[in-house]
Design a protein around this motif. Structure first.
Motif, short mmCIF file in Angstrom:
data_model
loop_
_atom_site.label_atom_id
_atom_site.label_comp_id
_atom_site.label_asym_id
_atom_site.label_seq_id
_atom_site.Cartn_x
_atom_site.Cartn_y
_atom_site.Cartn_z
N GLY A 111 22.38 19.05 58.16
CA GLY A 111 21.59 18.79 56.97
C GLY A 111 20.11 18.73 57.29
O GLY A 111 19.71 18.75 58.46
N PRO A 112 19.26 18.66 56.27
CA PRO A 112 17.81 18.56 56.48
C PRO A 112 17.46 17.31 57.28
O PRO A 112 17.99 16.23 57.01
N THR A 113 16.55 17.45 58.23
CA THR A 113 16.18 16.30 59.07
C THR A 113 14.68 16.18 59.29
O THR A 113 14.24 15.14 59.77
N ASN A 114 13.89 17.22 58.98
CA ASN A 114 12.47 17.14 59.33
C ASN A 114 11.72 16.19 58.38
O ASN A 114 12.20 15.85 57.31
N TRP A 115 10.53 15.82 58.78
CA TRP A 115 9.78 14.76 58.12
C TRP A 115 9.49 15.08 56.65
O TRP A 115 9.77 14.26 55.77
N ASP A 116 8.91 16.24 56.39
CA ASP A 116 8.56 16.59 55.01
C ASP A 116 9.77 16.61 54.09
O ASP A 116 9.72 16.17 52.94
N SER A 117 10.88 17.13 54.60
CA SER A 117 12.10 17.21 53.77
C SER A 117 12.59 15.83 53.38
O SER A 117 12.96 15.59 52.21
N MET A 118 12.58 14.92 54.33
CA MET A 118 13.14 13.60 54.08
C MET A 118 12.20 12.68 53.30
O MET A 118 12.65 11.77 52.61
N THR A 119 10.89 12.91 53.41
CA THR A 119 9.94 11.99 52.79
C THR A 119 9.53 12.39 51.37
O THR A 119 9.20 11.53 50.56
N TYR A 120 9.54 13.70 51.05
CA TYR A 120 9.13 14.03 49.68
C TYR A 120 9.84 15.22 49.06
O TYR A 120 9.97 15.28 47.83
N ILE A 121 10.36 16.17 49.84
CA ILE A 121 10.99 17.34 49.22
C ILE A 121 12.35 16.98 48.62
O ILE A 121 12.62 17.25 47.44
N LEU A 122 13.21 16.37 49.40
CA LEU A 122 14.51 15.95 48.88
C LEU A 122 14.38 14.83 47.84
O LEU A 122 15.06 14.87 46.81
N PRO A 123 13.53 13.82 48.08
CA PRO A 123 13.34 12.81 47.03
C PRO A 123 12.80 13.41 45.73
O PRO A 123 13.14 12.95 44.64
N HIS A 182 2.79 19.57 43.84
CA HIS A 182 3.16 20.85 44.44
C HIS A 182 3.86 21.73 43.40
O HIS A 182 4.50 21.26 42.46
N PHE A 183 3.77 23.05 43.61
CA PHE A 183 4.36 24.01 42.69
C PHE A 183 5.88 23.80 42.60
O PHE A 183 6.50 23.27 43.52
N LYS A 184 6.47 24.25 41.52
CA LYS A 184 7.87 23.90 41.23
C LYS A 184 8.85 25.06 41.37
O LYS A 184 10.07 24.84 41.32
N ASN A 185 8.37 26.28 41.53
CA ASN A 185 9.30 27.41 41.56
C ASN A 185 10.29 27.32 42.71
O ASN A 185 11.50 27.52 42.53
N ALA A 186 9.78 27.04 43.91
CA ALA A 186 10.68 26.93 45.06
C ALA A 186 11.65 25.76 44.87
O ALA A 186 12.82 25.84 45.27
N THR A 187 11.18 24.68 44.27
CA THR A 187 12.03 23.53 44.03
C THR A 187 13.16 23.87 43.06
O THR A 187 14.29 23.40 43.22
N ILE A 188 12.87 24.69 42.05
CA ILE A 188 13.92 25.12 41.11
C ILE A 188 14.99 25.93 41.84
O ILE A 188 16.19 25.75 41.60
N ILE A 197 13.49 16.44 44.57
CA ILE A 197 14.65 17.06 43.92
C ILE A 197 15.50 16.00 43.24
O ILE A 197 15.95 16.17 42.10
N ALA A 198 15.72 14.88 43.94
CA ALA A 198 16.52 13.80 43.37
C ALA A 198 15.87 13.23 42.11
O ALA A 198 16.56 12.95 41.12
N ALA A 199 14.55 13.08 42.12
CA ALA A 199 13.85 12.55 40.95
C ALA A 199 13.98 13.50 39.76
O ALA A 199 14.22 13.05 38.63
N TYR A 200 13.85 14.79 40.01
CA TYR A 200 14.00 15.76 38.92
C TYR A 200 15.42 15.73 38.34
O TYR A 200 15.61 15.78 37.12
N LEU A 201 16.42 15.63 39.21
CA LEU A 201 17.80 15.62 38.74
C LEU A 201 18.11 14.34 37.96
O LEU A 201 18.82 14.38 36.96
N GLN A 202 17.59 13.22 38.42
CA GLN A 202 17.82 11.96 37.71
C GLN A 202 17.16 11.97 36.34
O GLN A 202 17.71 11.42 35.37
N ARG A 203 16.01 12.61 36.24
CA ARG A 203 15.29 12.66 34.96
C ARG A 203 15.81 13.77 34.07
O ARG A 203 15.57 13.77 32.86
N GLY A 204 16.50 14.76 34.67
CA GLY A 204 17.02 15.88 33.90
C GLY A 204 16.00 16.95 33.57
O GLY A 204 16.29 17.88 32.83
#
Length: 224
Positions: free
Chosen positions: A105-117, A141-147, A119-126
């Motif tokens: 699974g993802p382990t690097n700093w950026d992924s764990m501190t803001y990229i995955l959180p 940050h831009f949202k296309n890659a996140t989508i 995604i979780a915030a967007y999913l919780q808010r819908g």
């Protein structure tokens, strides 16, 4: 073109389901995505029917490619062998990357501190609407890659490992684009292969391609 059309359909779907507050509902994703593909496929069929004759006349015979590669191989054998070696190394590295993304699974700093959180915030808010946070990158940050990452996450049964494949596939697209660009510039296969393989084997590509970071999807869109 196929890559851009597929990614574009996913992005359009993401924005549509976000507007209805259903970003976390995979059923809405598939329904909207089906509609996008239906419209896109219809447009592609109509376009191809109108331009099929012209396209066939512009494409050269396959034999010419074989002759060109053979001629290059005998005129510059060292370059040909180096190019083939670099391509083989790149392919082996990608197999290793696939194993990493599949098993770890993802382990690097950026992924764990803001990229995955994020995604979780967007999913919780819908939705992907703006939200407050104590880290500016999480919200601006831009949202296309996140989508694209959310799509990979939802369609694989919420697998965090799948999020990493967005960057990995983007690195492949970038490498292929460099090969295509090189082919257009120098009109020779082996120099274009060497340039693409060298780029794909750089440290930056090797490190970022197996993380959910946003750099590689941006590079892929730019290269296309």
């Amino acid at each position: 073109t196929t890559y851009l059309a597929f990614a574009g359909a996913i992005l359009l779907t993401g924005y549509l389901v976000s507007e209805f507050g259903k970003l976390d509902d995979v059923r809405w994703w598939f329904t909207s995505l089906f509609g996008c593909f239906l419209v896109g496929s219809t447009a592609a069929i109509i376009y191809r029917a109108r331009h099929a004759k012209k396209s066939r006349s512009e494409l050269g015979p396959r034999e010419s490619w074989r002759k060109q590669i053979t001629a290059e191989f005998f005129s510059a054998p060292i370059l040909a062998f180096v190019s083939i070696f670099l391509v083989v190394v790149w392919i082996l590295a990608q197999i290793y990357h696939i194993l990493i993304c599949s098993l770890l699974g993802p382990t690097n700093w950026d992924s764990m501190t803001y990229i995955l959180p994020r995604i979780a915030a967007y999913l919780q808010r819908g939705s992907i609407e703006y939200f407050e946070s104590n880290y500016i990158a999480q919200t601006v940050h831009f949202k296309n890659a996140t989508i694209l990452q959310i799509f990979a996450f939802l369609t694989t049964g919420r697998s965090e490992n799948a999020i990493q494949f967005v960057a990995l596939i983007s690195s492949w697209i970038t490498t292929f684009s460099v090969f295509g660009t090189g082919l257009l510039l120098v009109r020779r296969v082996f120099p274009a292969l060497a340039a693409a393989a060298i780029l794909g084997g750089t440290t930056n590509f090797m490190m970022i391609a197996v993380t959910p970071q946003l750099d590689m999807p941006t590079t892929a869109f730019f290269s296309m």
